[in-house]
Write an enzyme that holds these catalytic residues in place. Structure first.
Site, short mmCIF file in Angstrom:
data_model
loop_
_atom_site.label_atom_id
_atom_site.label_comp_id
_atom_site.label_asym_id
_atom_site.label_seq_id
_atom_site.Cartn_x
_atom_site.Cartn_y
_atom_site.Cartn_z
N ASN A 9 0.88 -1.17 0.00
CA ASN A 9 0.00 0.00 0.00
C ASN A 9 0.92 1.22 0.00
O ASN A 9 1.48 1.59 1.03
CB ASN A 9 -0.88 -0.04 1.25
CG ASN A 9 -1.83 1.14 1.33
OD1 ASN A 9 -1.76 2.06 0.51
ND2 ASN A 9 -2.69 1.13 2.32
N ARG A 84 -2.61 -2.11 -3.33
CA ARG A 84 -3.84 -1.36 -3.06
C ARG A 84 -3.82 -0.10 -3.91
O ARG A 84 -2.90 0.72 -3.82
CB ARG A 84 -3.91 -0.96 -1.59
CG ARG A 84 -5.11 -0.10 -1.33
CD ARG A 84 -5.06 0.53 0.03
NE ARG A 84 -6.26 1.31 0.24
CZ ARG A 84 -6.27 2.47 0.88
NH1 ARG A 84 -5.16 2.96 1.38
NH2 ARG A 84 -7.40 3.13 1.03
N HIS A 173 -12.86 2.52 0.72
CA HIS A 173 -12.78 1.49 1.77
C HIS A 173 -13.44 0.19 1.30
O HIS A 173 -13.93 -0.61 2.11
CB HIS A 173 -13.49 1.91 3.07
CG HIS A 173 -12.83 3.01 3.84
ND1 HIS A 173 -13.55 3.99 4.48
CD2 HIS A 173 -11.52 3.28 4.08
CE1 HIS A 173 -12.72 4.81 5.10
NE2 HIS A 173 -11.47 4.40 4.86
N ARG A 232 -11.16 15.08 8.56
CA ARG A 232 -12.02 15.46 7.43
C ARG A 232 -13.42 15.81 7.92
O ARG A 232 -13.95 15.13 8.80
CB ARG A 232 -12.13 14.30 6.43
CG ARG A 232 -10.90 14.14 5.55
CD ARG A 232 -11.00 12.92 4.66
NE ARG A 232 -10.00 11.94 5.03
CZ ARG A 232 -10.00 10.67 4.63
NH1 ARG A 232 -10.96 10.22 3.85
NH2 ARG A 232 -9.05 9.85 5.02
N GLU A 378 -7.94 -5.61 5.62
CA GLU A 378 -7.84 -5.14 4.24
C GLU A 378 -6.70 -5.83 3.52
O GLU A 378 -6.81 -6.19 2.35
CB GLU A 378 -7.67 -3.61 4.23
CG GLU A 378 -8.95 -2.91 4.69
CD GLU A 378 -8.79 -1.42 4.86
OE1 GLU A 378 -8.32 -1.00 5.93
OE2 GLU A 378 -9.13 -0.68 3.94
#
Ligand code: AMP
Length: 394
Positions: A9, A84, A173, A232, A378
């Protein structure tokens, strides 16, 4: 393929990796390199004995860090690499074997993820140099949500913004929502029915999953839409940008920076983006931390209630991510804001479900929709999709 998959990733200044064996109980080698290109660049990880290591790699670039990662794999040779990739646009509905066409398509999507896709491509290019003989697979964060119906993915904007510029909701996600909903389908007697998933970490999103297909999700064109996150804002009035520009003279870059990096839990609490610290401060009566917690939980509940419209039946809710897996307080608050859904949380079960535990939170003999904590994986999902992609090619 019996060899392990190396999951990469790659961010602009960081690389996360995990070496994942097909045998579920095999030890996982994993780690994170941060601050690439700076004097403080460092690779930290865990070895197969469960011990940790930390190597300074001053000024190392992606290729040098990947070489250091290779040296930390204790001689185990991966059989494939799974990358990813944040944005696959509408082109990628599943994982893809990387070739020059796939690279061109990821480049073409970079306008939709200018911070992420170029960094992901840098990771592909560096790993191709180091492992020229290994198959490499791109696994997209957006792919799981490509099953959204048009009514869920279109914004009410002029047609040409969608047709010519790809302005629509994509969702992110995806590997996490896919993993936990599939796991719930395996664990629960209700199977692959209608599940609401809440991935609550530094980034937060919800999804409505029916029969292992995503039907709606809270993130949109970018990962800024939807829930309150660490830094965020999530949803704001779309008129806010024009207002801030006209009234305060803020540039687009400044507005983008404030909404992405200075808002969320950090903006509301004025203290931190870390939920543990928000909870501690709220416990001590810090008014802004209490407000941050209130807004955070309310917005999750509101999003889950809205997404329930996408499901023919509601079989349960799944909490995952650093907050979803470790905060009994957030889970309990969210469930208490949804009384009409008929959940029945057992507070004692909820309180012990932390640090990687997996299980149901319901009171005994409860008949209504279930509430679960399922730790996300993940990396495991990316390794699985990498294997499936290669098997499909064989
Ligand atoms: P992630 O991005 O999935 O690693 O999640 C990071 C978030 O999980 C941060 O906001 C952490 O504060 C939060 N987190 C981790 N452990 C706990 C905990 N025990 N209680 C509350 N939040 C936690």
């Amino acid at each position: 393929m019996n060899a392990p998959v190396l999951v990469i990733n790659c961010g602009s200044s960081s690389i996360k990796y995990a070496l994942i064996d097909p045998a579920p109980d095999a030890p996982r080698l994993a780690g994170l390199a941060e601050r690439l290109g700076s004097a403080d660049a460092r690779l930290k990880g865990i070895n197969s004995a469960g011990g940790s290591f930390s190597h300074a790699l001053p000024n190392a670039d992606h290729t040098q860090v990947l070489n250091a990662i290779l040296n930390s794999l204790e001689g185990r040779i991966p059989g494939a690499i799974g990358h990813r990739i944040v944005h696959g646009g509408e082109k990628f509905t599943q994982a893809a074997l990387i070739d020059s066409d796939v690279i061109s398509a990821i480049k073409a999507t970079a306008a939709l993820a200018p911070l992420h896709n170029p960094a992901n491509l840098a990771g592909i290019s560096a790993t191709q140099k180091i492992f020229p003989a290994l198959p490499q697979v791109a696994v997209f964060d957006t792919a799981f949500h490509q099953t959204l119906p048009v009514k869920a993915y279109r914004y009410a904007l002029p047609e040409n913004l969608y047709a010519e510029h790809g302005i629509r909701r994509y969702g992110f996600h995806g590997t996490s929502h896919a993993f936990v909903s599939q796991r719930a389908a395996e664990l629960s007697p209700r199977g692959a029915g209608g599940w609401l998933t809440a991935h609550l970490g530094n980034g937060c999103s919800t999804a409505a999953v029916w029969n292992n297909r995503s039907l709606d999700t809270s993130m949109g064109l970018t990962p800024l839409e939807g829930l309150v996150m660490g830094t965020r804002s999530g949803d704001v009035d779309p008129g806010l940008h024009a207002h801030l520009h006209r009234q305060l003279g803020w540039s687009l870059d400044k507005i983008d920076d404030v909404l992405n990096k200075q808002s969320g839990l950090l903006g509301l609490s004025g203290l931190t983006n870390d939920m543990r610290e928000v909870e501690e401060a709220a416990e001590q009566g810090h008014a802004r931390a209490m407000l941050a917690l209130d807004v955070f939980c309310y917005r999750i509940a509101k999003s889950l209630a809205a997404l329930s419209c996408a499901l023919p039946t509601l079989d349960g809710v799944i909490f995952t991510g650093g907050i979803g897996e470790n905060s009994p307080l957030v889970r309990s608050r969210v469930i208490s804001l949804l009384p009409h859904f008929g959940f029945a949380l057992d507070e004692a079960s909820n309180d012990v479900m932390i640090r990687g535990k997996e299980g149901k939170l319901d009171r005994a003999n409860h008949q209504g929709p279930e509430a679960w904590v399922i730790p996300t994986d993940e990396e495991g999902r990316i390794a699985m999709e990498t294997r499936q992609c290669l098997e499909a090619q064989a």
